[in-house]
Design a protein around this motif. Sequence first.
Motif, PDB file in Angstrom:
ATOM      1  N   ARG A  76      45.511  45.573  29.987  1.00 41.97           N
ATOM      2  CA  ARG A  76      46.246  45.807  31.232  1.00 41.97           C
ATOM      3  C   ARG A  76      45.852  44.750  32.255  1.00 41.97           C
ATOM      4  NH1 ARG A  76      43.931  51.378  32.129  1.00 41.97           N
ATOM      5  NH2 ARG A  76      42.672  50.818  30.310  1.00 41.97           N
ATOM      6  N   PHE A  77      46.836  44.222  32.952  1.00 41.84           N
ATOM      7  CA  PHE A  77      46.644  43.154  33.925  1.00 41.84           C
ATOM      8  C   PHE A  77      47.200  43.616  35.273  1.00 41.84           C
ATOM      9  CE2 PHE A  77      47.093  41.415  29.714  1.00 41.84           C
ATOM     10  CZ  PHE A  77      46.099  40.432  29.617  1.00 41.84           C
ATOM     11  N   GLU A  78      46.297  43.869  36.211  1.00 42.37           N
ATOM     12  CA  GLU A  78      46.701  44.353  37.529  1.00 42.37           C
ATOM     13  C   GLU A  78      46.509  43.245  38.564  1.00 42.37           C
ATOM     14  OE1 GLU A  78      48.056  47.226  38.057  1.00 42.37           O
ATOM     15  OE2 GLU A  78      47.764  47.978  35.997  1.00 42.37           O
ATOM     16  N   PRO A  79      47.569  42.824  39.271  1.00 46.96           N
ATOM     17  CA  PRO A  79      47.416  41.779  40.288  1.00 46.96           C
ATOM     18  C   PRO A  79      46.436  42.206  41.373  1.00 46.96           C
ATOM     19  CG  PRO A  79      49.729  42.232  39.836  1.00 46.96           C
ATOM     20  CD  PRO A  79      48.955  43.312  39.172  1.00 46.96           C
ATOM     21  N   VAL A  80      45.653  41.229  41.856  1.00 44.38           N
ATOM     22  CA  VAL A  80      44.657  41.481  42.892  1.00 44.38           C
ATOM     23  C   VAL A  80      45.011  40.655  44.120  1.00 44.38           C
ATOM     24  CG1 VAL A  80      42.207  41.328  43.497  1.00 44.38           C
ATOM     25  CG2 VAL A  80      42.879  41.881  41.156  1.00 44.38           C
ATOM     26  N   GLU A  81      44.962  41.267  45.282  1.00 44.42           N
ATOM     27  CA  GLU A  81      45.169  40.538  46.535  1.00 44.42           C
ATOM     28  C   GLU A  81      43.844  39.905  46.945  1.00 44.42           C
ATOM     29  OE1 GLU A  81      46.249  38.514  49.377  1.00 44.42           O
ATOM     30  OE2 GLU A  81      47.839  39.693  48.411  1.00 44.42           O
ATOM     31  N   THR A  82      43.801  38.569  46.955  1.00 46.36           N
ATOM     32  CA  THR A  82      42.549  37.856  47.234  1.00 46.36           C
ATOM     33  C   THR A  82      42.598  37.025  48.506  1.00 46.36           C
ATOM     34  OG1 THR A  82      43.271  35.938  45.959  1.00 46.36           O
ATOM     35  CG2 THR A  82      42.065  37.667  44.766  1.00 46.36           C
ATOM     36  N   GLY A  83      43.782  36.737  49.019  1.00 49.89           N
ATOM     37  CA  GLY A  83      43.895  35.796  50.125  1.00 49.89           C
ATOM     38  C   GLY A  83      43.970  34.356  49.661  1.00 49.89           C
ATOM     39  N   LEU A  84      43.898  34.125  48.350  1.00 50.70           N
ATOM     40  CA  LEU A  84      44.009  32.778  47.805  1.00 50.70           C
ATOM     41  C   LEU A  84      45.487  32.400  47.701  1.00 50.70           C
ATOM     42  CD1 LEU A  84      41.442  33.101  44.864  1.00 50.70           C
ATOM     43  CD2 LEU A  84      41.035  32.014  47.084  1.00 50.70           C
ATOM     44  N   SER A  85      45.799  31.144  48.004  1.00 51.19           N
ATOM     45  CA  SER A  85      47.193  30.704  47.911  1.00 51.19           C
ATOM     46  C   SER A  85      47.463  29.863  46.670  1.00 51.19           C
ATOM     47  CB  SER A  85      47.575  29.897  49.160  1.00 51.19           C
ATOM     48  OG  SER A  85      46.729  28.766  49.303  1.00 51.19           O
ATOM     49  N   ALA A  86      46.412  29.289  46.076  1.00 54.42           N
ATOM     50  CA  ALA A  86      46.604  28.387  44.941  1.00 54.42           C
ATOM     51  C   ALA A  86      46.332  29.059  43.601  1.00 54.42           C
ATOM     52  CB  ALA A  86      45.704  27.154  45.085  1.00 54.42           C
ATOM     53  N   VAL A  87      45.741  30.261  43.608  1.00 58.36           N
ATOM     54  CA  VAL A  87      45.357  30.944  42.375  1.00 58.36           C
ATOM     55  C   VAL A  87      45.792  32.398  42.442  1.00 58.36           C
ATOM     56  CG1 VAL A  87      43.424  31.642  40.903  1.00 58.36           C
ATOM     57  CG2 VAL A  87      43.373  29.412  42.024  1.00 58.36           C
ATOM     58  N   GLU A  88      46.363  32.889  41.351  1.00 58.03           N
ATOM     59  CA  GLU A  88      46.675  34.308  41.198  1.00 58.03           C
ATOM     60  C   GLU A  88      45.622  34.941  40.298  1.00 58.03           C
ATOM     61  OE1 GLU A  88      50.555  34.239  39.552  1.00 58.03           O
ATOM     62  OE2 GLU A  88      51.517  33.573  41.413  1.00 58.03           O
ATOM     63  N   VAL A  89      45.131  36.121  40.681  1.00 59.01           N
ATOM     64  CA  VAL A  89      44.058  36.774  39.942  1.00 59.01           C
ATOM     65  C   VAL A  89      44.531  38.146  39.475  1.00 59.01           C
ATOM     66  CG1 VAL A  89      41.652  37.534  39.979  1.00 59.01           C
ATOM     67  CG2 VAL A  89      42.365  35.566  41.376  1.00 59.01           C
ATOM     68  N   TYR A  90      44.188  38.463  38.216  1.00 54.38           N
ATOM     69  CA  TYR A  90      44.519  39.765  37.641  1.00 54.38           C
ATOM     70  C   TYR A  90      43.226  40.472  37.221  1.00 54.38           C
ATOM     71  CZ  TYR A  90      49.268  37.977  37.401  1.00 54.38           C
ATOM     72  OH  TYR A  90      50.503  37.449  37.725  1.00 54.38           O
TER      73      TYR A  90
END
Length: 322
Positions: free
Chosen positions: A43-57
């Motif tokens: 399972r891959f859940e998107p995380v809100e990080t405040g990063l604009s260049a990288v998406e984190v799951y």
Amino acid sequence: MARFDLPLDELRAYRSESTEPEDFDAFWDKTLQEAREHELDARFEPVETGLSAVEVYDVTFAGFGGHPVKGWLRLPAGTTEPLPLVVEFLGYGGGRGLPHENLLWSATGRAHFLMDTRGQGSGWGAGGDTADPVGAAPAYPGYMTRGLDAPENYYYRRVFTDAVRAVEAARSHPLTDATRTVAIGGSQGGGISIATGALVPDLVAIAPDVPFLCDFPRAMTLTDRPPYREIALFLKTHRGRSEEVRRTLSYFDGVHFAARGRAPALFSAALEDETCPPSTVFAAFNAWAHEHKAIEVYDFNDHEGGGPFQEALKLRWLRSYV
């Protein structure tokens, strides 16, 4: 600490005296078969990080025994096509940390999967999130002696199985390219990447730095620094169990996994490393089966090895593969 191990010319020829179990392959085939009886359930859940260049799951998948194992998947923002995949394993005592950390590999335009190590994450860094629900017989504090009574019970049976399942989980994401997957890690993570390089048949490269979990017979008598020292302190109390312990460890020795290495490999070693003595690293490197292999040697470094210099070398080296 000045150099304490073999001279470099002897290291390049050194071979471990670790005895490979006759049923080594059967043991690991059965272990992985049992693990795959459980649905991977990645399972891959998107995380809100405040990063604009990288998406984190935030990733959860079923590892050994179907137990939930955590990880982070990091992708360059805006990714629409499958990317080469770097799967990374952590050093002893560390956990996956926070989602905004460890951005190097995603900054190269690759997908980066970082596996949490079950039961660890309280020794350094920003913590871990994966429990190890399996109990064990009496053990010395740490992880090295948990389940030493039998290979079936040993802690690293669970960790190495988790690592194989981590590769499978990371490859299951639609934006990762399973055909361009590499495994990396330092210290314990290096040892895990060596095992993964043997147990996953189609990695395109591995890069273990100052790897741990190699050449147990030599390591447990050569250095008095933890984590290897945990084994000696266990045997100091449990007199007369040396042969039993050596047998268990032989199923997890990086030297035997290296003999089954199926991908190009870049190792590194440090000649003043008292945590993972250079002879134990060379034991695995010299046994690595694939013809395309190299080792970078850092003459005056301890367990930090090459640090950012080795990172720069890996960045250049991996361009040939992913």
